[in-house]
Design a protein around this motif. Sequence first.
Motif, PDB file in Angstrom:
ATOM      1  N   ASP A  66       9.279   8.797  -0.802  1.00 57.12           N
ATOM      2  CA  ASP A  66       9.083   9.237  -2.181  1.00 57.12           C
ATOM      3  C   ASP A  66       9.466  10.729  -2.594  1.00 57.12           C
ATOM      4  O   ASP A  66       9.737  11.334  -1.903  1.00 57.12           O
ATOM      5  CB  ASP A  66       7.743   8.820  -2.722  1.00 57.12           C
ATOM      6  CG  ASP A  66       6.692   9.474  -2.097  1.00 57.12           C
ATOM      7  OD1 ASP A  66       6.744  11.159  -2.468  1.00 57.12           O
ATOM      8  OD2 ASP A  66       5.932   9.297  -1.382  1.00 57.12           O
ATOM      9  N   GLY A 109     -10.297   6.470  -5.687  1.00 55.40           N
ATOM     10  CA  GLY A 109      -9.516   5.880  -4.471  1.00 55.40           C
ATOM     11  C   GLY A 109     -10.696   5.706  -3.360  1.00 55.40           C
ATOM     12  O   GLY A 109     -11.735   6.160  -3.512  1.00 55.40           O
ATOM     13  N   LEU A 110     -10.182   4.771  -2.701  1.00 56.26           N
ATOM     14  CA  LEU A 110     -11.321   4.573  -1.405  1.00 56.26           C
ATOM     15  C   LEU A 110     -10.853   5.189  -0.161  1.00 56.26           C
ATOM     16  O   LEU A 110     -11.722   5.320   0.758  1.00 56.26           O
ATOM     17  CB  LEU A 110     -11.295   3.170  -1.186  1.00 56.26           C
ATOM     18  CG  LEU A 110     -12.074   2.000  -2.062  1.00 56.26           C
ATOM     19  CD1 LEU A 110     -11.622   0.663  -1.841  1.00 56.26           C
ATOM     20  CD2 LEU A 110     -13.461   2.201  -1.963  1.00 56.26           C
ATOM     21  N   GLY A 111      -9.738   5.466  -0.148  1.00 50.94           N
ATOM     22  CA  GLY A 111      -9.221   6.285   1.208  1.00 50.94           C
ATOM     23  C   GLY A 111      -9.122   5.276   2.428  1.00 50.94           C
ATOM     24  O   GLY A 111      -9.516   5.868   3.577  1.00 50.94           O
ATOM     25  N   ASN A 170       1.120   3.667  -3.490  1.00 46.09           N
ATOM     26  CA  ASN A 170       0.615   5.189  -2.883  1.00 46.09           C
ATOM     27  C   ASN A 170       1.683   6.052  -3.546  1.00 46.09           C
ATOM     28  O   ASN A 170       1.398   7.116  -4.189  1.00 46.09           O
ATOM     29  CB  ASN A 170       0.483   5.378  -1.635  1.00 46.09           C
ATOM     30  CG  ASN A 170      -0.964   5.194  -1.139  1.00 46.09           C
ATOM     31  OD1 ASN A 170      -1.844   4.719  -1.952  1.00 46.09           O
ATOM     32  ND2 ASN A 170      -1.242   5.125   0.389  1.00 46.09           N
ATOM     33  N   ALA A 171       3.006   5.893  -2.892  1.00 40.77           N
ATOM     34  CA  ALA A 171       4.395   6.764  -3.372  1.00 40.77           C
ATOM     35  C   ALA A 171       4.442   6.823  -4.903  1.00 40.77           C
ATOM     36  O   ALA A 171       4.440   7.741  -5.737  1.00 40.77           O
ATOM     37  CB  ALA A 171       5.386   6.092  -2.640  1.00 40.77           C
ATOM     38  N   ASN A 223       0.836  -1.107   0.071  1.00 37.09           N
ATOM     39  CA  ASN A 223      -0.048   0.051  -0.056  1.00 37.09           C
ATOM     40  C   ASN A 223       0.689   1.200   0.043  1.00 37.09           C
ATOM     41  O   ASN A 223       0.380   2.195  -0.670  1.00 37.09           O
ATOM     42  CB  ASN A 223      -0.999   0.066   1.392  1.00 37.09           C
ATOM     43  CG  ASN A 223      -2.077   0.854   1.023  1.00 37.09           C
ATOM     44  OD1 ASN A 223      -3.065   0.349   0.368  1.00 37.09           O
ATOM     45  ND2 ASN A 223      -1.983   2.129   1.481  1.00 37.09           N
ATOM     46  N   GLY A 242      -6.895   2.504   2.605  1.00 44.65           N
ATOM     47  CA  GLY A 242      -5.541   1.975   2.532  1.00 44.65           C
ATOM     48  C   GLY A 242      -4.596   2.205   3.937  1.00 44.65           C
ATOM     49  O   GLY A 242      -4.439   1.462   4.621  1.00 44.65           O
ATOM     50  N   LEU A 243      -4.367   3.581   4.037  1.00 44.88           N
ATOM     51  CA  LEU A 243      -3.583   3.921   5.041  1.00 44.88           C
ATOM     52  C   LEU A 243      -4.404   3.737   6.696  1.00 44.88           C
ATOM     53  O   LEU A 243      -3.812   3.320   7.392  1.00 44.88           O
ATOM     54  CB  LEU A 243      -3.625   5.396   4.929  1.00 44.88           C
ATOM     55  CG  LEU A 243      -2.411   5.859   4.135  1.00 44.88           C
ATOM     56  CD1 LEU A 243      -2.208   7.429   3.891  1.00 44.88           C
ATOM     57  CD2 LEU A 243      -1.294   5.363   4.207  1.00 44.88           C
ATOM     58  N   SER A 295       7.226  12.520   0.476  1.00 42.01           N
ATOM     59  CA  SER A 295       6.523  11.955   1.666  1.00 42.01           C
ATOM     60  C   SER A 295       7.555  10.908   2.501  1.00 42.01           C
ATOM     61  O   SER A 295       8.101  10.428   1.482  1.00 42.01           O
ATOM     62  CB  SER A 295       5.270  11.417   1.331  1.00 42.01           C
ATOM     63  OG  SER A 295       4.312  12.332   0.812  1.00 42.01           O
ATOM     64  N   PHE A 327     -10.458   9.362   3.259  1.00 43.68           N
ATOM     65  CA  PHE A 327     -10.022  10.447   2.923  1.00 43.68           C
ATOM     66  C   PHE A 327      -8.939  10.023   1.627  1.00 43.68           C
ATOM     67  O   PHE A 327      -8.082   9.103   1.871  1.00 43.68           O
ATOM     68  CB  PHE A 327      -8.865  11.042   3.806  1.00 43.68           C
ATOM     69  CG  PHE A 327      -7.849  12.265   3.449  1.00 43.68           C
ATOM     70  CD1 PHE A 327      -8.493  13.548   2.926  1.00 43.68           C
ATOM     71  CD2 PHE A 327      -6.747  11.919   2.911  1.00 43.68           C
ATOM     72  CE1 PHE A 327      -7.578  14.325   2.294  1.00 43.68           C
ATOM     73  CE2 PHE A 327      -5.783  12.861   2.520  1.00 43.68           C
ATOM     74  CZ  PHE A 327      -6.365  14.029   2.168  1.00 43.68           C
ATOM     75  N   THR A 328      -9.281  10.506   0.437  1.00 45.40           N
ATOM     76  CA  THR A 328      -8.614  10.184  -0.655  1.00 45.40           C
ATOM     77  C   THR A 328      -8.774  11.524  -1.756  1.00 45.40           C
ATOM     78  O   THR A 328      -9.449  12.217  -1.589  1.00 45.40           O
ATOM     79  CB  THR A 328      -9.350   8.755  -1.414  1.00 45.40           C
ATOM     80  OG1 THR A 328      -8.469   8.672  -2.469  1.00 45.40           O
ATOM     81  CG2 THR A 328     -10.806   9.352  -1.891  1.00 45.40           C
ATOM     82  N   THR A 329      -7.600  11.572  -2.403  1.00 43.04           N
ATOM     83  CA  THR A 329      -7.567  12.649  -3.417  1.00 43.04           C
ATOM     84  C   THR A 329      -7.816  12.156  -4.639  1.00 43.04           C
ATOM     85  O   THR A 329      -7.406  12.724  -5.691  1.00 43.04           O
ATOM     86  CB  THR A 329      -6.194  13.442  -3.360  1.00 43.04           C
ATOM     87  OG1 THR A 329      -5.059  12.553  -3.449  1.00 43.04           O
ATOM     88  CG2 THR A 329      -6.211  14.097  -1.808  1.00 43.04           C
ATOM     89  N   GLY A 384       4.420  15.193  -1.991  1.00 38.96           N
ATOM     90  CA  GLY A 384       3.925  15.642  -0.435  1.00 38.96           C
ATOM     91  C   GLY A 384       2.560  15.639  -0.399  1.00 38.96           C
ATOM     92  O   GLY A 384       1.892  15.344  -1.130  1.00 38.96           O
ATOM     93  N   ILE A 385       2.606  15.837   0.989  1.00 38.71           N
ATOM     94  CA  ILE A 385       1.008  15.935   1.413  1.00 38.71           C
ATOM     95  C   ILE A 385       0.813  17.312   1.948  1.00 38.71           C
ATOM     96  O   ILE A 385       1.587  17.785   3.098  1.00 38.71           O
ATOM     97  CB  ILE A 385       0.684  14.841   2.281  1.00 38.71           C
ATOM     98  CG1 ILE A 385       0.682  13.761   1.607  1.00 38.71           C
ATOM     99  CG2 ILE A 385      -0.894  15.113   2.921  1.00 38.71           C
ATOM    100  CD1 ILE A 385       0.914  12.515   2.413  1.00 38.71           C
TER     101      ILE A 385
HETATM  102  P1  ADP Z   1      -6.632   5.699  -1.473  1.00 40.23           P
HETATM  103  O1  ADP Z   1      -5.211   5.238  -2.112  1.00 40.23           O
HETATM  104  O2  ADP Z   1      -7.780   4.832  -1.863  1.00 40.23           O
HETATM  105  O3  ADP Z   1      -6.628   7.436  -1.826  1.00 40.23           O
HETATM  106  P2  ADP Z   1      -4.938   5.710   1.162  1.00 40.23           P
HETATM  107  O4  ADP Z   1      -5.821   5.526   2.576  1.00 40.23           O
HETATM  108  O5  ADP Z   1      -3.940   4.775   0.788  1.00 40.23           O
HETATM  109  O6  ADP Z   1      -6.258   5.619   0.092  1.00 40.23           O
HETATM  110  O7  ADP Z   1      -4.386   7.170   0.900  1.00 40.23           O
HETATM  111  C1  ADP Z   1      -5.005   8.088   1.236  1.00 40.23           C
HETATM  112  C2  ADP Z   1      -4.539   9.464   0.538  1.00 40.23           C
HETATM  113  O8  ADP Z   1      -3.288  10.034   1.116  1.00 40.23           O
HETATM  114  C3  ADP Z   1      -4.586   9.349  -1.121  1.00 40.23           C
HETATM  115  O9  ADP Z   1      -5.784   9.823  -1.884  1.00 40.23           O
HETATM  116  C4  ADP Z   1      -3.297  10.279  -1.319  1.00 40.23           C
HETATM  117  O10 ADP Z   1      -3.938  11.793  -1.182  1.00 40.23           O
HETATM  118  C5  ADP Z   1      -2.636  10.551   0.180  1.00 40.23           C
HETATM  119  N1  ADP Z   1      -1.240   9.841   0.116  1.00 40.23           N
HETATM  120  C6  ADP Z   1      -1.193   8.817   0.568  1.00 40.23           C
HETATM  121  N2  ADP Z   1       0.436   8.227   0.327  1.00 40.23           N
HETATM  122  C7  ADP Z   1       0.745   9.289  -0.386  1.00 40.23           C
HETATM  123  C8  ADP Z   1       2.055   9.965  -1.125  1.00 40.23           C
HETATM  124  N3  ADP Z   1       3.022   8.974  -1.029  1.00 40.23           N
HETATM  125  N4  ADP Z   1       2.426  10.939  -1.389  1.00 40.23           N
HETATM  126  C9  ADP Z   1       1.261  12.000  -1.577  1.00 40.23           C
HETATM  127  N5  ADP Z   1      -0.085  11.542  -1.039  1.00 40.23           N
HETATM  128  C10 ADP Z   1      -0.330  10.296  -0.543  1.00 40.23           C
END
Ligand code: ADP
Length: 398
Positions: A326, A350-352, A294-295, A290, A354-355, A379, A344-346, A330-331
Amino acid sequence: MTDIADYPAPMIEAMELALGRLDVREGHAVIAKLAEPGLSGARRENLQRQLLTTVKLVMGNPRALGILGVEPQALPVALSGIWPFAQADQLRCAIEDTLGTAGKFRTTLNLQAPDGRAIHATFVAWTEADGRDAISFGLLDITEQICVQDSLLRLQAEMAHSDRLSTLGVMTATIAHEVRQPLAAMMTSAEAGLRWLHKTPPELRQVEDCLETIVLGATKANETVAKLRAMASNRGQAREVCDVKVLIEETAGFLRQELASRHATLSLDIAADLPTVIADGVQVRQVLTNLMVNAAQAMADAQCWSRALKVRARGDETFVIIEVEDSGPGIASADRERLFDGFFTTKATGLGLGLRICRAIIVDHGGTLDHLSKASAGSIFRFTLPIQDIVDGTHQET
Ligand code: ADP
């Protein structure tokens, strides 16, 4: 004050207390029969029904009657229409415990309102002054809490499932690629083998070579599929001694194609003396997958010129510390607090989750997962796993 009827009504109303009394005089004889040894199932059931008809609700304030669905003019009323038969045994315990040495009793009742609604209530009983004739009770309607709890549990299960599916999506694509190569090699060898076989005389030495190549290819494909099955399995594997280096290298191997397709360059920096951990390898690989995907996605989506993905691992006295770094966008600081919230997803698809699930897995292992601020762009996600000696309790202070 010796009777619930003596409590000040305004206080009871203000506190929204539901109070009532049960006349249990006729219940004692039935309870005595229920205690007889060797009772058959049918006789036992009959006696339980009898208990519910003989014990009567004789008093209740408006709130209690409301919860129980009883009109005031219906009092006294047998419990058979109120108390669920499936919980008849709890009524017996309520009477025995309340009038016995315990002096009180508590359970959760699953009632049904006259309109068919399910009502969950905490039932607390105690004795008043008039001996063994009656017990008093209070009710606390917990229907809402139970519903919230149920939907939370459902949500949790759905989250775990959908995360597994999204991780599987990536894994399946990777494995399809991994399996295609050995399959193609096997096909070529089989065709060559047939050609050698049809020669006159047949070139058996060459045929043997081709068959060996086929066996090798099939073994590799089989191993790959076995790994997919382990990943897809809903059963959490038992925790065992794991070498984090192996877990990282395996995940990197799985993701080679996925990372290449996003033009991400992976470098590993794993300390040579990494202590072992006790972990569910499938889950830790899921976390690594994951974080790494994501990265790679973040760097590709932001069309970063340099797409460096670094995975580091080192150990200290208590933890193995793993970082996934990566060189992506960044965030944003406003988003950092919501990263692990769930949903929370951008990303458009996405499902938001994973994290959030990664953090739950790591916390369940006794570690932590956090996002670290980085001076330059990009990040860093850092997670820790307690080392084996700490989990075993064999760690010695030096
Ligand atoms: P998803 O991948 O379904 O969006 P995650 O919980 O894995 O769900 O991630 C949530 C959000 O966190 C992502 O949509 C993204 O905006 C942000 N994110 C996660 N990892 C990174 C990363 N390495 N760099 C930038 N944004 C990240």
